[in-house]
Each structure stands twice: as C-alpha cells, then as structure tokens.
Design an enzyme around this catalytic site. Sequence first.
Site, PDB file in Angstrom:
ATOM      1  CE1 TYR A  27      -2.918  -3.240   0.617  1.00  0.00           C
ATOM      2  CE2 TYR A  27      -3.594  -2.342   2.241  1.00  0.00           C
ATOM      3  CZ  TYR A  27      -3.674  -3.018   1.933  1.00  0.00           C
ATOM      4  OH  TYR A  27      -4.429  -4.636   1.511  1.00  0.00           O
ATOM      5  CG  HIS A  42      -0.702  -8.736   0.637  1.00  0.00           C
ATOM      6  ND1 HIS A  42      -0.528  -7.824   0.705  1.00  0.00           N
ATOM      7  CD2 HIS A  42      -2.073  -9.143   0.591  1.00  0.00           C
ATOM      8  CE1 HIS A  42      -1.373  -6.961   1.051  1.00  0.00           C
ATOM      9  NE2 HIS A  42      -2.038  -7.730   0.481  1.00  0.00           N
ATOM     10  CE  LYS A 100      -3.694  -7.204   4.213  1.00  0.00           C
ATOM     11  NZ  LYS A 100      -3.992  -5.603   4.882  1.00  0.00           N
TER      12      LYS A 100
END
Length: 273
Positions: A53, A111, A78
Amino acid sequence: MKILEKKIKFYNKEEIPQIGLGTYKLTDEKETYNVIIEALKLGYRHIDTAQIYKNHKVVAKAIKDSGVPRKEIFITSKIWNDKHDYEGAKEAINTILNELELDYIDLLLIHWPTEQRLECWKAMEESVSAGQAKSIGVSNFLVPHLEELLDKCSIKPVINQIELHPALQCWDLVQYCQYNNIVVESWRTMMMGKCFEVEQIVELAKKYNKTEPQICLRWAFQQDYVIIPKTSKPSRLSENIDIDDFELSDDDMELLSTIPELRDGPDPANFDF
C-alpha cells in the site's frame, strides 16, 4: 461508538477489534492522514495496512499525532509477495516495523500464498519469538494452502483475511477456518460498489432503511467476521459503523445466500503477482 469496542479473541488469547479501518489504495498523504485521524477520533482502534500500500509512514504519523496511546491501537500489516523467501521476509519485517515506527506489530500477515510461503512463515514465526509480532496470520489462503501450513508450522495462523461478501460467501473455506480455530476476516466486504447492483442487497437496504454497503457490513459483522471497510472520505467513517441498530433476520441472511457468486478480486488459486 460501542460497536467499535467489540473484539474477537484469537486462540493465542490476543484480541482484535472486529471493525477496523482498511487503507488499501489510500496513497495520497494528506487524505490518508486526515481519514486516520478522524477514524481514531471516532473510536476506531484497528488499522489495516500492508507493504504494497506504500502508506506505512503516513499511518505512523497519523497514529503518533492522534494522541491515542499505542497500546490502544491494533495494527495489521502484510508482507508483500516479492519478500517471501526467508531472508527477504526477515528484511521485510524489519522494514515494516521501521516504517510504522513500532517496536512490535499486533498482527503480521502473508499477503498472498506464493510458492515461498513456507519460508516466509518460518521468518514470521521467529518474529513472534523475537517480540516483533504479537500474532501472525495469512491472507488469501485457500483450504489446500492452510492444510499445508498447518502440517508444517510451529505456530498456527490466528486469522485468514479473504475476499468475503454476500456474493462470495466461501462456506467451505470459512468452515475449515472455524473448525481449526482460525478467525475469518473479510476484505472487499462492500464489493467495491457492486453491492448497489445486486437485487437482493438493494431489497434489504430498502427494508431496513440502510445503505447497500451497510447491509454487506452487517452481514459480515453478524457472522463474527473481522471487517476493515476502507474509505478516503472522513464522512463515510460514521456510516460504516452505523450497523449496530438492526439485525438481519435468518430469512434475510438466507436471501443473501441466493446471490450468484462473484469474485471481484484476484483468485488465490490463480494469480501471478
């Protein structure tokens, strides 16, 4: 709000707030900062982020500036797929902690189930022993992935974060997790806006005088799934937690189970990133 105080206990006795703030695709620094600050003001105490992200640093700044004590906030991140070899995972764990300015993280996840997932898991198990992570879990694991991991691991995953919503109910996977005392967490609970196009959800939104996303969130909340609704708009934060004044009936839950299956995100059985 009281609903934000509800927690779900892991098998290792740690607890996770059932409702959190997802930060997927929140990359604009000012926007991300403002929504996290507002969420913490409203009483959110669970922030979900990830290496991919690329917002760890702004998450850290917002948490620090909020004035909410660190021990009151549950933070998940993650390890991305390109760091799943053992040495790469060890490096990733240190990077995550440094970027988030943390001594420890509450929950660390793999992830996606890459071919190197067992190497990654070994590094994550060591992070628990080293006090870097309180709990470890997985994301996007299907039953075969979990079976393999449970056969090889020293520390069992506490949670599996999967795409889960009224149009993708994943009953076999959910039941497998529950049987093995693995908490189920839903991502894309609100179906990225596609809930507005589903007849059954639209019908229930009218019946309960709620929005279609609220019907999806209540569906998941009612089944004790952890939910992490994402928004970039502070005004939506209150709407996403305004789901404690109604309950979907058994008949209405059954109605939602009649929705044709729709997987909106990548398939964990067939992905290439």
